[in-house]
Scaffold this active site. Sequence first.
Site, PDB file in Angstrom:
ATOM      1  N   SER A 105      21.324 -55.466   2.389  1.00  0.00           N
ATOM      2  CA  SER A 105      21.825 -55.091   3.715  1.00  0.00           C
ATOM      3  C   SER A 105      21.680 -56.284   4.644  1.00  0.00           C
ATOM      4  O   SER A 105      20.729 -57.057   4.528  1.00  0.00           O
ATOM      5  CB  SER A 105      21.018 -53.903   4.242  1.00  0.00           C
ATOM      6  OG  SER A 105      21.073 -53.868   5.651  1.00  0.00           O
ATOM      7  N   GLU A 130      28.644 -46.983  -6.233  1.00  0.00           N
ATOM      8  CA  GLU A 130      29.376 -46.342  -5.130  1.00  0.00           C
ATOM      9  C   GLU A 130      30.853 -46.728  -5.139  1.00  0.00           C
ATOM     10  O   GLU A 130      31.727 -45.902  -4.894  1.00  0.00           O
ATOM     11  CB  GLU A 130      28.746 -46.719  -3.786  1.00  0.00           C
ATOM     12  CG  GLU A 130      27.377 -46.083  -3.581  1.00  0.00           C
ATOM     13  CD  GLU A 130      26.647 -46.607  -2.352  1.00  0.00           C
ATOM     14  OE1 GLU A 130      25.758 -45.924  -1.875  1.00  0.00           O
ATOM     15  OE2 GLU A 130      26.973 -47.720  -1.878  1.00  0.00           O
ATOM     16  N   LYS A 157      16.368 -53.310   1.785  1.00  0.00           N
ATOM     17  CA  LYS A 157      17.374 -52.555   1.035  1.00  0.00           C
ATOM     18  C   LYS A 157      17.852 -53.239  -0.241  1.00  0.00           C
ATOM     19  O   LYS A 157      18.025 -54.451  -0.287  1.00  0.00           O
ATOM     20  CB  LYS A 157      18.599 -52.316   1.923  1.00  0.00           C
ATOM     21  CG  LYS A 157      18.311 -51.389   3.067  1.00  0.00           C
ATOM     22  CD  LYS A 157      18.322 -49.963   2.600  1.00  0.00           C
ATOM     23  CE  LYS A 157      19.403 -49.254   3.338  1.00  0.00           C
ATOM     24  NZ  LYS A 157      19.960 -48.168   2.723  1.00  0.00           N
ATOM     25  N   HIS A 206      22.834 -26.514 -10.795  1.00  0.00           N
ATOM     26  CA  HIS A 206      22.865 -26.403  -9.321  1.00  0.00           C
ATOM     27  C   HIS A 206      21.990 -27.474  -8.667  1.00  0.00           C
ATOM     28  O   HIS A 206      21.473 -27.274  -7.575  1.00  0.00           O
ATOM     29  CB  HIS A 206      22.399 -25.018  -8.848  1.00  0.00           C
ATOM     30  CG  HIS A 206      22.990 -23.883  -9.621  1.00  0.00           C
ATOM     31  ND1 HIS A 206      24.202 -23.314  -9.287  1.00  0.00           N
ATOM     32  CD2 HIS A 206      22.563 -23.230 -10.736  1.00  0.00           C
ATOM     33  CE1 HIS A 206      24.485 -22.349 -10.150  1.00  0.00           C
ATOM     34  NE2 HIS A 206      23.518 -22.282 -11.044  1.00  0.00           N
TER      35      HIS A 206
END
Length: 458
Positions: A276, A289, A282, A155
């Site tokens: 970025s 992704e 970043k 979980h």
Amino acid sequence: MKLWGGRFTKETNQLVHKFNASISYDKKFYKQDIEGSIAHVTMLAKQGILTEEEENLIIEGLNHIADDIENGILEIDNESEDIHSFVEAQLIARIGEAGKKLHTGRSRNDQVALDMKLYVRNEINEINQLLKDLLNTLHVMMKENIKTFLPGFTHLQKAQPVTLAHHLGAYFEMFKRDRSRLFDIYKRMNQCPLGSGALAGTTYPLDRTYTATLLEFDGPTYNSMDSVSDRDYLIELLSALSIIMMHLSRFCEEIILWNSNEYQFIELDDAYSTGSSIMPQKKNPDIAELVRGKTGRVYGALVSLLTTLKGLPLAYNKDMQEDKELSFDAIDTVKGCLLLFTGMIASMKINKAMMEASAKKGFTNATDVADYLVGKGIPFRDAHGIVGQLVLYCIDKNISLEDLHLEEFKLYSTAFDKDIYDAISLHTCVNKRNTIGAPGIEAMKKVIQWNEEYLSIS
Ligand code: ARG
């Protein structure tokens, strides 16, 4: 050149030609188309349907076409309807009369069924190799991390400590199953449809077993109507590819989490990260992704093809042409993802200290405290209750179970003794778990040995 002009009195509407044509994508399997034609012609000559001279002329012509395409001398333009028409037209232009005999006893329906199978067989082998490369990478990482402690989650809540080798080992099993699915598909699809004609076989005395052998199939297909309309193997492949993507996607999700500021379990290599345009600080896990994101289009291909085939009457229908773009896209996507993913995990930095520190927090040894009490003769259910109270006490004091003084332990049960500390250390918690498949060092070493054997034989 059209293969079917005779019966028509009008030119095809230009939009119809464009809509109907598949050459822009089926040119991808020109090699397989030529390979299939060479086998067909070899068989026709063996059966006395073509002369040896015709056979030689055609095969030489086909080989030249293949070479010229390969070397960029011959460009496959979009004028022809499909790759089959293109190759046949080229052959006739190059060798004349004999070229017109290539299509004897054959239809584009069995031809395309063959080409696609030949193409897919090859792609299955390539995907299989990419999976093996990934497994080899995982294997090396596992060997290096049998003592790298890591919290195991259920979980997404810390549950019990494991090791990184154990966690990676879970993915090793998944990708191993993925390979075995590909082996299954290959085996089941490996029957040759050539010689099925349009749908009802042919009147020529073709030797289908011979062409099947030439093309390294296990044998010919047994029903000509099924042969030209069977796309089951593509559905099986797209399903296997979807499962591969699902596995990669789950792994990517973990990598994204692990790479985040909050976890800092790993750091992706600069070569596998992007920045970025506005936020200078970043370093984003775009590759992970994207792999996660591309899973959607592979699932999409599976659902599209299932939907396309649903309700199609026997035998060949043009709807089936839709199988190609979907399959090609899914195959290329999976190959790209596997390659990138393997490079990404092989180059990422593993922050063992952060993993271990995290494994120590979150009461991951609570089960072991209960097991300790069981060892002292307390029934498990009672032990569970006692440890639950201890955990509450610790939460209140913002400490871990191993930070408790022995007197504090004893407040909850007199069965506690000073051996409790050793019994619930991270090291003990993991390494006492040595049933087959568990994270303990002994169990892990056995599995790594089995994996090594697996990698050496398949
Ligand atoms: N381009 C077609 C396909 O991919 C080839 C078979 C065409 N056959 C036909 N009867 N029109 O399915």
